[in-house]
Design an enzyme around this catalytic site. Sequence first.
Site, mmCIF file in Angstrom:
data_model
loop_
_atom_site.group_PDB
_atom_site.id
_atom_site.type_symbol
_atom_site.label_atom_id
_atom_site.label_comp_id
_atom_site.label_asym_id
_atom_site.label_seq_id
_atom_site.Cartn_x
_atom_site.Cartn_y
_atom_site.Cartn_z
ATOM 1 N N HIS A 82 -0.323 7.746 9.999
ATOM 2 C CA HIS A 82 -0.333 7.270 11.386
ATOM 3 C C HIS A 82 0.136 8.395 12.318
ATOM 4 C CE1 HIS A 82 0.225 3.013 9.659
ATOM 5 N NE2 HIS A 82 -0.912 2.982 10.315
ATOM 6 N N LEU B 163 0.843 -1.203 0.000
ATOM 7 C CA LEU B 163 0.000 0.000 0.000
ATOM 8 C C LEU B 163 0.874 1.247 0.000
ATOM 9 C CD1 LEU B 163 -2.444 -1.084 2.858
ATOM 10 C CD2 LEU B 163 -2.917 -1.088 0.392
ATOM 11 N N CYS C 217 8.205 1.953 11.867
ATOM 12 C CA CYS C 217 7.305 0.925 11.321
ATOM 13 C C CYS C 217 7.986 -0.427 11.161
ATOM 14 C CB CYS C 217 6.808 1.333 9.931
ATOM 15 S SG CYS C 217 6.466 3.064 9.738
HETATM 16 C C1 CIR Z 1 0.772 0.705 4.889
HETATM 17 O O1 CIR Z 1 0.206 1.571 4.200
HETATM 18 O O2 CIR Z 1 0.180 0.054 5.742
HETATM 19 C C2 CIR Z 1 2.250 0.464 4.671
HETATM 20 N N1 CIR Z 1 2.554 0.605 3.285
HETATM 21 C C3 CIR Z 1 3.083 1.419 5.499
HETATM 22 C C4 CIR Z 1 2.910 1.223 6.964
HETATM 23 C C5 CIR Z 1 3.679 2.209 7.765
HETATM 24 N N2 CIR Z 1 3.610 1.889 9.138
HETATM 25 C C6 CIR Z 1 3.747 2.777 10.127
HETATM 26 O O3 CIR Z 1 3.806 3.977 9.861
HETATM 27 N N3 CIR Z 1 3.723 2.312 11.355
#
Ligand code: CIR
Length: 274
Positions: A182, A39, A269
Amino acid sequence: MAYYGTVGVGSVPNEKKGISIIFSNAIVRRPGRSMSRGLTSADLGTPDYQKTLVQHEAYVRALEDCGLHVDVLEADENFPDSTFVEDTALLTPHCAIITNPGALSRRGEIFAIKKVVSEYFSDIEEIQGPGTVEAGDIMMVGDHYYIGVSERTDRDGAEQVINILNKYGMTGSLIRLEKVLHLKTGLAYLENNNLAVCGEFLSNPEFKKFNIIEISENESYAANCLWINGRVLIPEGYPDTKRKIMDAGYTIVEVDVSEFRKLDGGLSCLSLRF
Ligand code: CIR
């Protein structure tokens, strides 16, 4: 397991001294080739897989250099975003909370994470659907947890987190997000009352009590930096942020995470720390 203590002594020199949480472990998951289908809202192209692996290895080394034992999980091709393990669990000094990701394509990530977390935690709680939570929306400040209500974490899920925290003697409060993915996309608690803040959170009265380190809008990606046992990991290539955090007295560790940025992922993340 995380505990409270004094950093700035022992194996991590030259740090600000104070009572802080001390982390001993981290869980990470190697990125899989399927991450090309992850994503994203960024318009930065597709991650270069070989480069991603090299960056991930360097990230693991940086965590180890901060004194952590790192549990490196194999890539899971079934879940393109599964390298962003932070979103799947909140690990506190008193219990683990397995989340229920708001992104449907990420929901199945939690089963494997629960299994791994069970090896370390005896008290495991779970967010119940339809409530959703992604732990990138949760920022720990001592025994208090700020929980972002976002596109991925809804009010039901956030309130479930608060109820669980209360059960273990901790507290939580809600922060409404307007623009970023987030909560920790725009905020990072660096212990000692220091808070790196960017964008929409700069004017939020909830954060006025902290020593604010303002991250400029043109370096907003660097707001997702990471305090670990007295050092601060920041993404490579953000000189203004680097100077500001150094001026606050921290030793900086720069890590190149440009390929993860292409999927809206940052330094926090990529690991669960406890
Ligand atoms: C998403 O959209 O879920 C992933 N591509 C990125 C997640 C990032 N996570 C975070 O900021 N804790």
